[in-house]
Design a protein around this motif. Structure first.
Motif, mmCIF file in Angstrom:
data_model
loop_
_atom_site.group_PDB
_atom_site.id
_atom_site.type_symbol
_atom_site.label_atom_id
_atom_site.label_comp_id
_atom_site.label_asym_id
_atom_site.label_seq_id
_atom_site.Cartn_x
_atom_site.Cartn_y
_atom_site.Cartn_z
ATOM 1 N N PHE A 47 0.139 -30.819 -23.441
ATOM 2 C CA PHE A 47 1.270 -31.649 -23.866
ATOM 3 C C PHE A 47 1.113 -33.071 -23.345
ATOM 4 O O PHE A 47 0.350 -33.326 -22.410
ATOM 5 N N VAL A 48 1.888 -33.977 -23.939
ATOM 6 C CA VAL A 48 1.901 -35.372 -23.499
ATOM 7 C C VAL A 48 2.391 -35.438 -22.044
ATOM 8 O O VAL A 48 3.357 -34.771 -21.686
ATOM 9 N N GLY A 49 1.733 -36.246 -21.248
ATOM 10 C CA GLY A 49 2.198 -36.513 -19.872
ATOM 11 C C GLY A 49 2.131 -35.319 -18.952
ATOM 12 O O GLY A 49 2.859 -35.259 -17.964
ATOM 13 N N GLN A 50 1.283 -34.361 -19.262
ATOM 14 C CA GLN A 50 1.315 -33.156 -18.435
ATOM 15 C C GLN A 50 0.844 -33.451 -17.018
ATOM 16 O O GLN A 50 -0.065 -34.235 -16.801
ATOM 17 N N ARG A 51 1.537 -32.851 -16.082
ATOM 18 C CA ARG A 51 1.220 -33.077 -14.676
ATOM 19 C C ARG A 51 0.377 -31.905 -14.181
ATOM 20 O O ARG A 51 0.908 -30.926 -13.671
ATOM 21 N N VAL A 52 -0.909 -32.031 -14.420
ATOM 22 C CA VAL A 52 -1.820 -30.964 -14.021
ATOM 23 C C VAL A 52 -2.922 -31.611 -13.198
ATOM 24 O O VAL A 52 -3.626 -32.505 -13.664
ATOM 25 N N MET A 53 -3.047 -31.169 -11.962
ATOM 26 C CA MET A 53 -4.051 -31.784 -11.077
ATOM 27 C C MET A 53 -5.433 -31.230 -11.355
ATOM 28 O O MET A 53 -5.590 -30.058 -11.677
ATOM 29 N N SER A 54 -6.442 -32.093 -11.159
ATOM 30 C CA SER A 54 -7.815 -31.607 -11.289
ATOM 31 C C SER A 54 -8.150 -30.758 -10.062
ATOM 32 O O SER A 54 -7.557 -30.931 -8.990
ATOM 33 N N GLU A 55 -9.105 -29.849 -10.239
ATOM 34 C CA GLU A 55 -9.557 -29.010 -9.122
ATOM 35 C C GLU A 55 -10.001 -29.878 -7.945
ATOM 36 O O GLU A 55 -9.749 -29.583 -6.796
ATOM 37 N N ARG A 56 -10.673 -30.972 -8.286
ATOM 38 C CA ARG A 56 -11.211 -31.826 -7.237
ATOM 39 C C ARG A 56 -10.085 -32.422 -6.398
ATOM 40 O O ARG A 56 -10.156 -32.440 -5.172
ATOM 41 N N ASP A 57 -9.031 -32.906 -7.056
ATOM 42 C CA ASP A 57 -7.914 -33.485 -6.312
ATOM 43 C C ASP A 57 -7.267 -32.452 -5.400
ATOM 44 O O ASP A 57 -6.857 -32.760 -4.273
ATOM 45 N N ILE A 58 -7.170 -31.238 -5.898
ATOM 46 C CA ILE A 58 -6.594 -30.166 -5.069
ATOM 47 C C ILE A 58 -7.477 -29.943 -3.841
ATOM 48 O O ILE A 58 -6.984 -29.811 -2.711
ATOM 49 N N GLN A 59 -8.780 -29.966 -4.069
ATOM 50 C CA GLN A 59 -9.705 -29.731 -2.949
ATOM 51 C C GLN A 59 -9.683 -30.872 -1.930
ATOM 52 O O GLN A 59 -9.893 -30.658 -0.744
ATOM 53 N N ILE A 60 -9.431 -32.077 -2.426
ATOM 54 C CA ILE A 60 -9.339 -33.220 -1.505
ATOM 55 C C ILE A 60 -8.224 -32.973 -0.477
ATOM 56 O O ILE A 60 -8.422 -33.141 0.730
ATOM 57 N N LEU A 61 -7.058 -32.541 -0.974
ATOM 58 C CA LEU A 61 -5.926 -32.319 -0.058
ATOM 59 C C LEU A 61 -6.249 -31.196 0.915
ATOM 60 O O LEU A 61 -5.921 -31.261 2.107
ATOM 61 N N ASP A 62 -6.915 -30.174 0.415
ATOM 62 C CA ASP A 62 -7.267 -29.031 1.247
ATOM 63 C C ASP A 62 -8.286 -29.428 2.320
ATOM 64 O O ASP A 62 -8.154 -29.082 3.499
ATOM 65 N N LYS A 63 -9.283 -30.184 1.893
ATOM 66 C CA LYS A 63 -10.365 -30.544 2.818
ATOM 67 C C LYS A 63 -9.864 -31.534 3.875
ATOM 68 O O LYS A 63 -10.348 -31.552 5.007
ATOM 69 N N TRP A 64 -8.882 -32.330 3.501
ATOM 70 C CA TRP A 64 -8.327 -33.286 4.475
ATOM 71 C C TRP A 64 -7.761 -32.531 5.680
ATOM 72 O O TRP A 64 -7.972 -32.918 6.828
ATOM 73 N N VAL A 65 -7.050 -31.434 5.396
ATOM 74 C CA VAL A 65 -6.499 -30.620 6.495
ATOM 75 C C VAL A 65 -7.649 -30.086 7.337
ATOM 76 O O VAL A 65 -7.636 -30.191 8.562
ATOM 77 N N LYS A 66 -8.675 -29.560 6.651
ATOM 78 C CA LYS A 66 -9.798 -28.961 7.394
ATOM 79 C C LYS A 66 -10.579 -30.007 8.175
ATOM 80 O O LYS A 66 -11.125 -29.724 9.246
ATOM 81 N N ASP A 67 -10.637 -31.242 7.632
ATOM 82 C CA ASP A 67 -11.408 -32.302 8.293
ATOM 83 C C ASP A 67 -10.641 -32.987 9.418
ATOM 84 O O ASP A 67 -11.151 -33.928 10.031
#
Ligand code: HEC
Length: 458
Positions: free
Chosen positions: A94-114
């Motif tokens: 759909f128009v304007g869908q708010r769906v994050m890329s896998e990579r962006d999700i991993q960035i947030l996850d890796k930040w915690v781990k790093d």
């Protein structure tokens, strides 16, 4: 492929992709820092709501903000709870869908781990210029909604609100936009337009302007209290779904020639359920308003709509009577007589809803996918706009299916222990149920399926 040859399992390959990289685009930085990697992710996916006056009650802008919520951010994004987008993007887009890329999700996850490092100050991106007062531009007319007072510690409110207006003449309009005054408490709005014949209604301002739907049971009584009927007791024309709002949603303009309204000299917006969330320790006033954008041309192809289910063109089957401690699957089916071009769809259920799916069965047996919501979320009931109009040929049957859970396992169950909950003729109280599927459409014209609706892509 070479990984498989080395005898590594599929699961290990997936883990490999998470830890390292599968292709150069997906490669994660050796060390994730806030300024270099996290802030850009938050600014493009979260800050539209998580900013002052953005709709969420905390900000995700500064290093301090992000650090405080880091674990929660990693969790809600991995679980795809945030950003809120209940529709399955693998089923339809759909128009304007708010769906994050896998990579962006991993960035947030890796930040915690790093170790949540801040990173170099000169890498900090500039916060986007989020619109204030309108998501579209400068309106031609602004009509205030009657201000509403919420005392401290008040619970959710569902209000039926009349926003009357009187103009010197009829006006062509391209867009009606609801702007939340206090975005900390305004949750959503679903509004229609009441159009009076000039001579049939003396005073559009007569009657109440705000009713609490928990107190006012039947719709008819409520309409009378609001002074909606004409002076002779008959009812004026109601144009449905003219204005809708949820936090983070941008006003949806259609390409020229599509949509638009005639704003009558005498009329009112009828906000069917202005939902105010609960307040915390301080009282708040809300002063929301409605922006009107004029159009030089009359609506050539006005948007039409029908709805399946509760109060709709096709009944809910079997009945929407949800016995305590049971689950139930219901559906509603409607066969269309003419070719249509679908613009938006809006599934609607209340707190006992668990999942929703809608599709069309063509006369030749093919299926046209419309929407799938695998985990129903009462809080996020968008009007989903297709990227291009979807043609459904005449003779097709539109099928909407819903699944309800009236057991104690449903954490949103308003009653403990569970009670009988049913459809009360479209009562909007969250403790009554509804099953609706609203479709907005145009009569089909050749070429419609190629027209992009992604006008104000943000
Ligand atoms: C469309 C608006 C919107 C967007 C976009 C959005 N959020 Fe939210 N978020 C909310 C709202 C509303 C809440 C509910 C809590 C509240 O009232 O503030 C929330 C709650 C949360 C919570 C708390 C969850 C809980 O259990 O209370 C976290 C963590 C969160 N969001 C993170 C994010 C992150 C990270 C992003 C971006 C990747 C994001 N959000 C994008 C609106 C949004």
């Amino acid at each position: 492929m070479h990984l498989r040859k080395k005898g590594i399992s599929i699961a290990a390959v997936a883990a490999w992709c998470v830890l390292q990289a599968c292709s150069s685009e997906e490669r994660l930085p050796a060390k994730v820092t806030f300024t270099e990697h996290v802030a850009p992710v938050l600014y493009s996916n979260c800050a539209v709501c998580h900013r002052p006056n953005g709709g969420a009650h905390f900000n995700l802008i500064t290093y301090q903000d992000a650090k405080k919520y880091a674990t929660g951010m990693a969790y809600v994004t991995k679980a795809r709870i945030m950003p809120p987008w209940p529709a399955d993007p693998h089923y339809t887009e759909f128009v304007g869908q708010r769906v994050m890329s896998e990579r962006d999700i991993q960035i947030l996850d890796k930040w915690v781990k790093d170790g949540l490092e801040e990173g170099p100050a000169n890498k900090m991106p500039v916060l986007p210029d989020f619109p204030n007062g309108s998501t579209v531009g400068i309106p031609d007319l602004r009509i205030p909604v009657k201000p509403y007072f919420l005392p401290a510690n008040s619970s959710d409110k569902f209000l039926l609100v009349k926003v009357p207006f009187e103009l010197p003449e009829d006006k062509y309009v391209s867009l009606v936009e609801f702007v939340a005054g206090n975005t900390n408490v305004v949750h959503h709005v679903n509004g229609d337009m009441v159009k009076y014949d000039f001579d049939k209604k003396k005073d559009v301002y007569a009657g109440e302007q705000i009713l609490d739907m928990v107190e006012d049971s039947t719709i008819k009584q409520a309409y009378e209290k609001l002074g909606l009927p004409n002076d002779d007791g008959s009812y004026p024309v109601l144009q449905k779904s003219v204005v809708n709002y949820l936090p983070g949603v941008f006003g949806q303009k259609y390409p020229e020639g599509i949509g638009g309204y005639v704003l009558p000299r005498k009329g009112a917006f009828l906000l069917n359920d202005l939902h105010y969330g609960f307040t915390r320790d301080s009282a708040v006033w809300d002063s929301s308003y409605i922006n009107i954008f004029y159009s030089p041309v009359p609506p050539k192809r006005p948007v039409q709509e029908f709805q399946l289910g509760t109060l709709g063109v096709a009944p809910v089957e079997p009945d929407l009577i949800l016995q305590p401690n049971t689950t139930k699957k219901v559906s509603s089916r409607f066969t269309i007589a003419n070719d249509i071009s679908v613009l938006t769809v809006n599934p609607h259920m209340h707190l006992l809803g668990k999942s929703f799916k809608a599709y069309a069965l063509k006369p030749d047996g093919d299926t046209i996918r419309l929407i799938s919501i695998p985990n129903w979320d009462f809080n996020w009931q968008y009007f989903y706009t297709f990227k291009k109009m979807v043609k459904i040929p005449k003779g097709s049957t539109i099928v909407a299916e819903g699944y309800y859970d009236n057991t104690r396992h449903n954490l949103n169950n308003p009653f403990s222990p569970p009670r009988l909950v049913k459809d009360q003729n479209g009562s909007m109280r969250a403790t009554d149920e509804m099953f609706q599927f609203i479709v907005t459409y145009l009569p089909y014209q050749p070429g419609d399926e190629n027209i992009s609706l992604e006008l104000n892509k943000k």
